[in-house]
Each structure stands twice: as structure tokens, then as C-alpha cells.
Scaffold this motif. Structure first.
Motif, short mmCIF file in Angstrom:
data_model
loop_
_atom_site.label_atom_id
_atom_site.label_comp_id
_atom_site.label_asym_id
_atom_site.label_seq_id
_atom_site.Cartn_x
_atom_site.Cartn_y
_atom_site.Cartn_z
N PHE A 20 0.82 -1.21 0.00
CA PHE A 20 0.00 0.00 0.00
C PHE A 20 0.86 1.26 0.00
O PHE A 20 0.60 2.18 -0.77
CB PHE A 20 -0.94 -0.01 1.21
N VAL A 21 1.88 1.32 0.84
CA VAL A 21 2.71 2.53 0.92
C VAL A 21 3.53 2.77 -0.35
O VAL A 21 3.95 3.90 -0.60
CB VAL A 21 3.63 2.56 2.17
N LYS A 22 3.73 1.74 -1.15
CA LYS A 22 4.48 1.89 -2.41
C LYS A 22 3.59 2.40 -3.55
O LYS A 22 4.10 2.78 -4.60
CB LYS A 22 5.12 0.56 -2.81
N MET A 23 2.28 2.40 -3.34
CA MET A 23 1.35 2.86 -4.36
C MET A 23 1.37 4.39 -4.42
O MET A 23 1.77 5.05 -3.47
CB MET A 23 -0.07 2.39 -4.04
N ILE A 54 -8.78 -1.85 5.23
CA ILE A 54 -8.45 -2.48 3.94
C ILE A 54 -7.62 -3.71 4.22
O ILE A 54 -6.51 -3.60 4.75
CB ILE A 54 -7.64 -1.53 3.04
N SER A 55 -8.12 -4.87 3.90
CA SER A 55 -7.36 -6.13 4.03
C SER A 55 -6.63 -6.27 5.37
O SER A 55 -5.48 -6.66 5.41
CB SER A 55 -6.34 -6.25 2.89
N GLY A 56 -7.29 -5.89 6.45
CA GLY A 56 -6.72 -6.10 7.78
C GLY A 56 -5.86 -4.98 8.32
O GLY A 56 -5.30 -5.10 9.40
N PHE A 57 -5.71 -3.87 7.60
CA PHE A 57 -4.97 -2.73 8.12
C PHE A 57 -5.82 -1.47 7.94
O PHE A 57 -6.81 -1.46 7.23
CB PHE A 57 -3.58 -2.58 7.50
N PHE A 58 -5.42 -0.41 8.65
CA PHE A 58 -6.21 0.81 8.69
C PHE A 58 -5.50 1.96 7.98
O PHE A 58 -4.28 2.08 8.06
CB PHE A 58 -6.46 1.23 10.15
N GLN A 69 -10.64 18.90 -1.45
CA GLN A 69 -9.51 18.10 -1.90
C GLN A 69 -9.07 17.13 -0.82
O GLN A 69 -9.17 17.42 0.37
CB GLN A 69 -8.31 18.99 -2.23
N ILE A 70 -8.54 15.99 -1.27
CA ILE A 70 -7.92 15.06 -0.35
C ILE A 70 -6.50 15.56 -0.12
O ILE A 70 -5.73 15.72 -1.07
CB ILE A 70 -7.94 13.63 -0.90
N ASP A 71 -6.19 15.82 1.12
CA ASP A 71 -4.88 16.36 1.47
C ASP A 71 -3.85 15.25 1.64
O ASP A 71 -2.73 15.36 1.17
CB ASP A 71 -4.97 17.19 2.75
N GLN A 72 -4.26 14.19 2.34
CA GLN A 72 -3.32 13.07 2.55
C GLN A 72 -4.08 11.79 2.83
O GLN A 72 -5.23 11.80 3.21
CB GLN A 72 -2.36 13.37 3.69
N ILE A 73 -3.38 10.69 2.63
CA ILE A 73 -3.85 9.37 3.00
C ILE A 73 -2.67 8.68 3.66
O ILE A 73 -1.55 8.77 3.18
CB ILE A 73 -4.40 8.57 1.79
N SER A 74 -2.94 8.04 4.80
CA SER A 74 -1.81 7.44 5.51
C SER A 74 -2.23 6.19 6.27
O SER A 74 -3.38 6.05 6.69
CB SER A 74 -1.21 8.46 6.48
N LEU A 75 -1.27 5.29 6.38
CA LEU A 75 -1.45 4.10 7.21
C LEU A 75 -1.53 4.53 8.66
O LEU A 75 -0.89 5.51 9.05
CB LEU A 75 -0.25 3.17 7.08
#
Length: 95
Positions: A20-23, A54-58, A69-75
Motif C-alpha cells: 500500500f505505501v508503495k502505491m 483495507i485487508s486487515g490494516f487501517f 480536496q484530499i490532502d493526505q492518506i496514511s497508514l
């Protein structure tokens, strides 16, 4: 924002936090919105923040309302999850 749902469906079975973080940010947002389960949201400093499973992580998506606007998305780790959402989560209901 173009989202290839077919590609995501194939990838979602084996998605890991490391993958996910590599996307790209766009791919992460598409995956969360199309395949993630929105659990709850909160407000902080002018942002609307939605928590997804998502698939067991948040992950959290930070949306800036005035700019639309979406500012950020993070694990988010389990420790961070408990700290940020402890007031909203009723553990008694889960027992």
C-alpha cells in the motif's frame, strides 16, 4: 480520479501495508474508496478524516472541506488507532 476497479480487485486479495505505501496517492485513495470499508470519521483542524479498513490494516483519508480536496492518506498503526479513536470506540460493544 481514474480508478481501475478490475486491477484493484485482483490486487486487493494480497494487498499488504508494505504494498500500500508503495502505491501512488491516487492508487491509495482509489483502493480505499472502492474496496475499503469506512469505519468512522472525525474532524480535526479543518479536516474531515475518515478511517478505512483495507485487508486487515487501517488508513486515514484527510479531506480538506473548503478546498474539496484530499490532502493526505496514511497508514495508521493499532497504537495510533487507539489513541486517536479511543473516545469514539466502545469496546464494551465488541466483547
Amino acid at each position: 480520479m481514474p480508478c481501475d476497479k478490475t486491477k484493484m480487485l485482483k490486487e486487493s486479495d494480497s494487498i499488504t501495508p508494505e504494498t500500500f505505501v508503495k502505491m501512488t496517492k491516487t492508487e491509495q485513495v482509489c483502493l480505499a474508496l472502492k474496496l475499503g470499508k469506512e469505519l468512522m470519521s472525525r474532524s480535526e483542524s479543518g479536516f474531515s478524516i475518515s478511517l478505512y479498513l483495507i485487508s486487515g490494516f487501517f488508513v486515514e483519508i484527510w479531506y480538506r472541506s473548503p478546498d474539496r480536496q484530499i490532502d493526505q492518506i496514511s497508514l495508521i498503526t493499532n497504537k495510533q488507532l487507539m489513541k486517536k479513536y479511543e473516545k469514539e470506540i466502545d469496546l464494551d460493544e465488541m466483547l
